[in-house]
Design a protein around this motif. Structure first.
Motif, PDB file in Angstrom:
ATOM      1  N   GLU A 205       0.800  -0.797   0.107  1.00  0.00           N
ATOM      2  CA  GLU A 205       0.143   0.187  -0.198  1.00  0.00           C
ATOM      3  C   GLU A 205       1.241   1.354  -0.331  1.00  0.00           C
ATOM      4  O   GLU A 205       2.100   1.158   0.414  1.00  0.00           O
TER       5      GLU A 205
ATOM      6  N   ASP B 276      -4.862   8.612   3.393  1.00  0.00           N
ATOM      7  CA  ASP B 276      -5.601   8.813   4.713  1.00  0.00           C
ATOM      8  C   ASP B 276      -5.500   8.000   6.261  1.00  0.00           C
ATOM      9  O   ASP B 276      -5.262   8.588   6.915  1.00  0.00           O
ATOM     10  N   PHE B 277      -4.642   6.830   6.484  1.00  0.00           N
ATOM     11  CA  PHE B 277      -4.781   5.459   7.497  1.00  0.00           C
ATOM     12  C   PHE B 277      -3.624   6.422   8.196  1.00  0.00           C
ATOM     13  O   PHE B 277      -3.338   6.639   9.625  1.00  0.00           O
TER      14      PHE B 277
ATOM     15  N   LYS C 257      -2.957   9.932   9.129  1.00  0.00           N
ATOM     16  CA  LYS C 257      -3.338  10.887  10.294  1.00  0.00           C
ATOM     17  C   LYS C 257      -2.452  12.052  10.559  1.00  0.00           C
ATOM     18  O   LYS C 257      -2.103  12.603  11.388  1.00  0.00           O
TER      19      LYS C 257
ATOM     20  N   GLU D 107       0.467  -1.904  14.476  1.00  0.00           N
ATOM     21  CA  GLU D 107      -0.110  -1.967  13.170  1.00  0.00           C
ATOM     22  C   GLU D 107       1.092  -0.902  11.796  1.00  0.00           C
ATOM     23  O   GLU D 107       0.411  -1.597  10.698  1.00  0.00           O
ATOM     24  N   ASP D 108       2.109  -0.352  12.149  1.00  0.00           N
ATOM     25  CA  ASP D 108       2.760   0.273  10.537  1.00  0.00           C
ATOM     26  C   ASP D 108       3.842  -0.971  10.726  1.00  0.00           C
ATOM     27  O   ASP D 108       4.610  -0.374  10.103  1.00  0.00           O
TER      28      ASP D 108
END
Length: 119
Positions: free
Chosen positions: A46, A61-62, A64, A88-89
């Motif tokens: 992604e 977008d995720f 932020k 989650e990164d």
């Protein structure tokens, strides 16, 4: 041909920061934009951020506002400053160059650098 070499990945605690670097070389005049992508285990690759030759930027977008892409043209290097990291990164982060050739657009990829965020 453009060559890319990433560095700066590693192990970091949640909430911490890392800065990734991507050194580019070769036919750099053919580069239209540079970007960072990521791929977590079992997930699709992604887009994280992209920077155009004019300096304009695009972010997923995720994010932020947690990550910042920048470049130092004099050093042929693109950076990704990552703050407030979350588990989650965790992913392999890949540098990408969109280049223009006589045959059209060509994407070039680096080998990737692993970022692991633990809680």
């Amino acid at each position: 041909q453009v060559q890319l070499a990433e560095s700066g990945g590693g192990l970091v605690q949640a909430g911490g920061s890392l800065r990734l670097s991507c050194a580019y070389s070769g036919s750099i005049f053919s580069i239209k934009s540079m970007g960072w992508y990521r791929q977590a285990p079992g997930k699709q690759r992604e887009l994280v951020a992209r920077i155009m030759n004019d300096g304009s930027t695009t972010y997923a977008d995720f994010l932020k506002g947690r990550f910042t892409i920048s470049k130092v043209t004099a050093k042929n290097t693109v950076f990704l400053q990552m703050n407030s990291l979350k588990p989650e990164d965790t992913a392999v982060y890949l540098c990408n160059a969109l280049t223009i050739t006589s045959l059209g657009y060509l994407e070039v990829w680096g080998q990737g650098t692993l970022v692991t965020v633990f809680s």
